[in-house]
Design an enzyme around this catalytic site. Structure first.
Site, mmCIF file in Angstrom:
data_model
loop_
_atom_site.group_PDB
_atom_site.id
_atom_site.type_symbol
_atom_site.label_atom_id
_atom_site.label_comp_id
_atom_site.label_asym_id
_atom_site.label_seq_id
_atom_site.Cartn_x
_atom_site.Cartn_y
_atom_site.Cartn_z
ATOM 1 N N GLU A 53 39.596 51.659 40.539
ATOM 2 C CA GLU A 53 38.877 50.945 39.482
ATOM 3 C C GLU A 53 39.218 49.465 39.460
ATOM 4 O O GLU A 53 38.380 48.634 39.159
ATOM 5 C CB GLU A 53 39.188 51.580 38.123
ATOM 6 C CG GLU A 53 38.169 51.273 37.035
ATOM 7 C CD GLU A 53 38.292 49.881 36.436
ATOM 8 O OE1 GLU A 53 37.286 49.357 35.916
ATOM 9 O OE2 GLU A 53 39.405 49.306 36.482
ATOM 10 N N ASP A 54 40.460 49.142 39.803
ATOM 11 C CA ASP A 54 40.856 47.739 39.853
ATOM 12 C C ASP A 54 41.815 47.541 41.013
ATOM 13 O O ASP A 54 42.474 48.484 41.469
ATOM 14 C CB ASP A 54 41.513 47.322 38.536
ATOM 15 C CG ASP A 54 41.422 45.811 38.284
ATOM 16 O OD1 ASP A 54 40.822 45.103 39.126
ATOM 17 O OD2 ASP A 54 41.938 45.346 37.259
ATOM 18 N N HIS A 115 44.017 51.966 34.567
ATOM 19 C CA HIS A 115 42.689 51.353 34.452
ATOM 20 C C HIS A 115 42.790 49.937 35.030
ATOM 21 O O HIS A 115 43.033 49.761 36.217
ATOM 22 C CB HIS A 115 42.264 51.386 32.978
ATOM 23 C CG HIS A 115 40.815 51.166 32.740
ATOM 24 N ND1 HIS A 115 40.222 51.397 31.517
ATOM 25 C CD2 HIS A 115 39.832 50.702 33.535
ATOM 26 C CE1 HIS A 115 38.937 51.114 31.589
ATOM 27 N NE2 HIS A 115 38.675 50.676 32.791
ATOM 28 N N ILE A 117 44.353 46.272 36.015
ATOM 29 C CA ILE A 117 45.694 45.819 36.390
ATOM 30 C C ILE A 117 45.690 44.306 36.585
ATOM 31 O O ILE A 117 44.647 43.690 36.825
ATOM 32 C CB ILE A 117 46.215 46.508 37.670
ATOM 33 C CG1 ILE A 117 45.316 46.185 38.881
ATOM 34 C CG2 ILE A 117 46.317 48.012 37.477
ATOM 35 C CD1 ILE A 117 45.837 46.756 40.193
ATOM 36 N N ASN A 168 40.435 47.668 28.341
ATOM 37 C CA ASN A 168 39.755 47.871 29.617
ATOM 38 C C ASN A 168 40.467 47.111 30.732
ATOM 39 O O ASN A 168 40.859 47.677 31.738
ATOM 40 C CB ASN A 168 38.293 47.435 29.502
ATOM 41 C CG ASN A 168 37.475 47.771 30.725
ATOM 42 O OD1 ASN A 168 37.698 47.236 31.794
ATOM 43 N ND2 ASN A 168 36.512 48.670 30.568
ATOM 44 N N ASP A 269 31.308 44.025 35.887
ATOM 45 C CA ASP A 269 32.541 44.748 35.585
ATOM 46 C C ASP A 269 33.743 43.826 35.791
ATOM 47 O O ASP A 269 33.869 42.817 35.116
ATOM 48 C CB ASP A 269 32.619 46.016 36.450
ATOM 49 C CG ASP A 269 33.504 47.091 35.857
ATOM 50 O OD1 ASP A 269 34.667 46.801 35.546
ATOM 51 O OD2 ASP A 269 33.051 48.244 35.722
#
Length: 355
Positions: A53-54, A115, A117, A168, A269
């Site tokens: 995700e990151d 999630h 970072i 987030n 995003d």
């Protein structure tokens, strides 16, 4: 008379539902199809099957991935296992990921759910990795010290606060200080779903330090990625469901002043700032409906934007990569290092391409 009032009430409810449904579809970009844009020499990153995700790339090419996110309403290909932090060296000829061991006994690894970072490098070159986690649907920031020789993370601290109910992403400005986006006002999953459906635009950005915590920007329809300019003067905030990136001026007391807004035809995003040029690299969802209502027969596509000269009167926006989901589903992040582009996703795979 009672029937007339009843019919009127039903009509009003249906009209409101229709208007909200139409608005919801617009905010999710529900009808957009992807026009493919290819890059040469792209390879899937081995060892990433449940999302990245990151990601954060250090100046020496070592790269952290947050993987295995479980997020309400979002698909997970590995829902029973806790998340992980992975490491990869982009200087290697055939880079491969390995799991970073987490040292210390202060973190419950069974509920680790990473999630967003962010990294902070201290004056003595100590690398701190700050990780947003969602144990049991809550929100924490876990602070780690990267131990490069041991290829491990030493857990230092867990941060929670009432102003951080639904984090987030974060942008670290110190070992325990950061800007954080709350993508929702509510923490409760039921209330979050209504907040999102109704488009209440109650999400915000918080500045956190051990001495002071405050809301520094608000009124967002799902605040998402956040980044800071190379000179530290500006903060970039992605507003996912409004399809916008906001530019704020950062002040010495950590407050923010709005400067400009850019609009896009995609759900923006995570934001990565090019360490050489200062350009923004943004992972995007061309069709958000396919992210929140997953269908393997009609999967979400991927899109990466590069934004050059964002502070100028005429920023240049380029679609660098776009794909319909056959290779990569649900892009959330993109970052560059020495001619290579790394692309991560919320629940799928990761891709490494030559630019």
């Amino acid at each position: 008379m009672a029937k007339l009032l009843g019919l009127t009430l039903v009509g009003l409810v249906l009209a409101l539902y229709k208007n909200h449904r139409s608005s919801y579809q617009t905010r999710l970009n529900a009808f957009r199809e992807v026009t493919p844009v290819d890059l040469p020499n792209c390879t899937l990153v081995k060892g990433i099957e449940a999302g990245a995700e990151d990601l954060e790339i250090l100046p020496n090419g070592l790269t952290f991935f947050s993987t295995g996110l479980k997020y309400p309403g979002i698909k997970s290909f590995d829902p029973s296992k806790p998340g992980k932090i992975l490491l990869m060296d982009l200087n290697e000829k055939e880079p491969a990921v390995s799991e970073l061991a987490i040292m210390g006994n202060t973190l419950d690894m069974s509920s680790f759910n990473p999630h967003g970072i962010s990294t902070f490098i201290d004056e003595d070159n100590t690398v701190y990795l700050l990780v947003v986690s969602h144990p049991d649907s809550s929100s924490t920031v876990e602070v780690f010290k990267f131990q490069e020789e041991e290829r491990s993370l030493l857990h230092l601290k867990t941060i929670t606060h009432e102003l951080l109910p639904s984090i987030n992403d974060i942008a670290a400005v110190g070992p325990e200080s950061f800007y954080a986006t709350n993508d929702h006002y509510f923490a409760d999953p039921y209330l979050r779903s209504w907040e999102m459906y109704l488009g209440l635009s109650w999400s915000n950005v918080v500045y956190y330090s051990p001495d002071k915590v405050r809301v520094v920007a608000d009124g967002f329809d799902f605040a998402n990625g956040i980044g800071i300019s190379l000179d530290g003067k500006y903060v970039y905030i992605a507003e996912l469901l409004a399809h916008k990136i906001h530019v704020y001026e950062k002040h010495a007391n950590w407050t923010l002043t709005p400067l400009k807004v850019l609009s896009f035809d995609t759900l923006v995003d995570n934001i990565s700032v090019d360490p050489v040029t200062g350009d923004l690299w943004v992972g995007c969802h061309p069709n958000g409906m396919r992210i929140f209502f997953y269908d393997s027969e009609n999967p979400p596509g991927s899109e990466v934007l590069r934004i050059q000269s964002i502070l100028s009167e005429d920023p240049k926006v380029t679609v660098v990569y776009a794909e319909n989901g056959t290779v990569l589903q649900g892009t959330t992040v993109a970052a560059v290092y020495k001619g290579k582009l790394l692309i991560g996703t919320v629940f799928h795979r990761a891709l490494c391409c030559d630019l």
